[in-house]
Enzyme design. Sequence first.
Site, PDB file in Angstrom:
ATOM      1  N   GLU A  77      -8.205  -7.572   1.773  1.00 34.75           N
ATOM      2  CA  GLU A  77      -7.278  -7.911   2.862  1.00 34.75           C
ATOM      3  C   GLU A  77      -6.727  -6.672   3.568  1.00 34.75           C
ATOM      4  O   GLU A  77      -6.540  -6.690   4.789  1.00 34.75           O
ATOM      5  CB  GLU A  77      -6.119  -8.752   2.315  1.00 34.75           C
ATOM      6  CG  GLU A  77      -5.205  -9.289   3.385  1.00 34.75           C
ATOM      7  CD  GLU A  77      -4.172 -10.260   2.825  1.00 34.75           C
ATOM      8  OE1 GLU A  77      -3.630 -11.048   3.612  1.00 34.75           O
ATOM      9  OE2 GLU A  77      -3.917 -10.234   1.608  1.00 34.75           O
ATOM     10  N   ASP A  78      -6.483  -5.605   2.823  1.00 32.96           N
ATOM     11  CA  ASP A  78      -5.748  -4.460   3.387  1.00 32.96           C
ATOM     12  C   ASP A  78      -6.569  -3.192   3.578  1.00 32.96           C
ATOM     13  O   ASP A  78      -6.031  -2.164   3.971  1.00 32.96           O
ATOM     14  CB  ASP A  78      -4.535  -4.145   2.498  1.00 32.96           C
ATOM     15  CG  ASP A  78      -3.519  -5.271   2.503  1.00 32.96           C
ATOM     16  OD1 ASP A  78      -3.533  -6.062   3.455  1.00 32.96           O
ATOM     17  OD2 ASP A  78      -2.729  -5.366   1.548  1.00 32.96           O
TER      18      ASP A  78
END
Length: 595
Positions: A77-78
């Site tokens: 996600e990051d």
Amino acid sequence: MPMTIEKLIQENKQNNPNADIKLIKKAFYFAKKAHQGQKRESGEDYIIHLLYTAFYLTKLNLNSTTIASGLLHDVLEDTKISEQELKKEFGKEILFLVQGVTKLNKIKYRGTKRYVENLKKMFFATAKDIRVILIKLCDRLHNAQTLRYLAPEKAKKMAIETLEIYSPIAMRLGIGELSGRLQDSAFPFAYPEEYKKLISQVKDKYEKRKKYLKKIKPIIQKKLRKKQISIIEIDYRSKRYWSLYNKLQRYDNDLDKIYDLVALRIIVKDIEECYKTMGIIHKLWRPIPGKIKDYIAMPKTNKYRSLHTTVFCVNGKITEFQIRTPQMHEEAERGIAAHWYYSEQKGLKAHLKKLISKAPEKEIQWVKELGKYKEKSKDINFDNYLKSLKIDFFKKRIFVFTPKGDVMNLPENACCVDFAFATHTEIGEQCEQAKVNGKIAPLSRCLKNGDIVKIITNKNKKPSRDWLKFVKTNLARAKIKNYFKDETAISKKNIISPIVKKTRPLILPYKKTIKALTIKSLNATQSKKALKVSVAGQTGIKVNFGKCCSPEHKNKIMAYITQNKGATIHKANCKNLKTSQKKYPEKILKAKWEK
């Protein structure tokens, strides 16, 4: 002192001699490189958050694969790490767990408490594996512990979400320690004024109770040893502030009615000694009727087991005792994760088989098929046990959002029309178009978990018989059929009065949904009184006249809407009407005599 990889490795070696230290280190350095340059709101390097998540998973005695997934849970996600790259480095299982956590990150609590239960179910349905939820709970624990670095409004929102969603999920999995720590971290930010007030109210009482129990401890120790009870540990447990706050609401904020503010916990060798210990306590001090709880014979739904008894102790002070075995205590603290620890440590197939058969798929009511345990397999092992622990009780359900954030619980493959009728009958009948995740979609569109659905209505729109070809819910099917059944009946009997403009049942704007009034024929055989009254500005409605007040043409009148008999007309000053108006104000409508 910030968490370090050395501390994490040391904790793993202590908790699990079979830990795969090489895998954990590999995951750490991979995550550190992927998140390089990223900072938390606190100013710390992002890797510190991942280390804490992995550390809390270690405290739950989870295996190395789960701990490595905790270190990697934010890389998809990051960071720029792709699924293919993660799979290549760590394999399918870790990829699956990290993907699961990434999906859970998209589920947000939007402040609608009446749909909290559905949101919890959605959480489980999305996760598909208990380990995904455990990683997410440990991730949330560290986030909750660092709320002070967020803006007040954002911190409050996250704190309320923690109390409403995450802590109850941890409790339902039987992880009391984790649930309590989530509560302790979130309470001061969710309800700061209430928290401050409670602390000032109970702080001294906590200290006094602890001092009192210190005097009780040697008394009970001496008595149990005399009776040759094997004492593992005697300690006291303070009630958590959030739990106390909620309990006080039920007892009119009267602290004197809370007997378990601080309880004495006794851990003994086995179940037999648990009951012996309770008998000894009851001989020493008189128990309070109704305050003896046997959670060993009848465990709680989250598998919590213990004996609780409340007695008039030294100097007549009401005191609670909790009695359990070491295994019960481990389960109370770590819940479902405790089973994995026992399974991994013992290594005996027969013992493992016995332990797995006790896993809480029956005790957790709304996750009845929490895991499919291979009890009959001769070659069962810990890895197979973990792989089999999938959540599929909700695999045939989906959870979708309304634009306001309410969660609707629908069957798999439900469409937009099913969603519309689940929201409200009138919305279903008048639905003309649907938007799914902000884009126009056909009404037959099958919905998926997490979809945000908006129904666009048209007052002139009518249901279509074609809808019956693709709707999945019994509710939608029944409403559509009823619509055409009513329309056919009206057409066949030719009962539409010239003074009624609409052919549909009358739907009045009540505050609460009630059944539409039945429009009746106004032929010569009916009472002429029906022609003399209009309700909410509409005539041709079936009416009855209240026998309690017998309204006449000269009286001012009001209508009381009944479920099956249309409108009952009363005098405006009728006592019975006024009584009903207090209870059911939404059922009272204006009425008047027609000239």
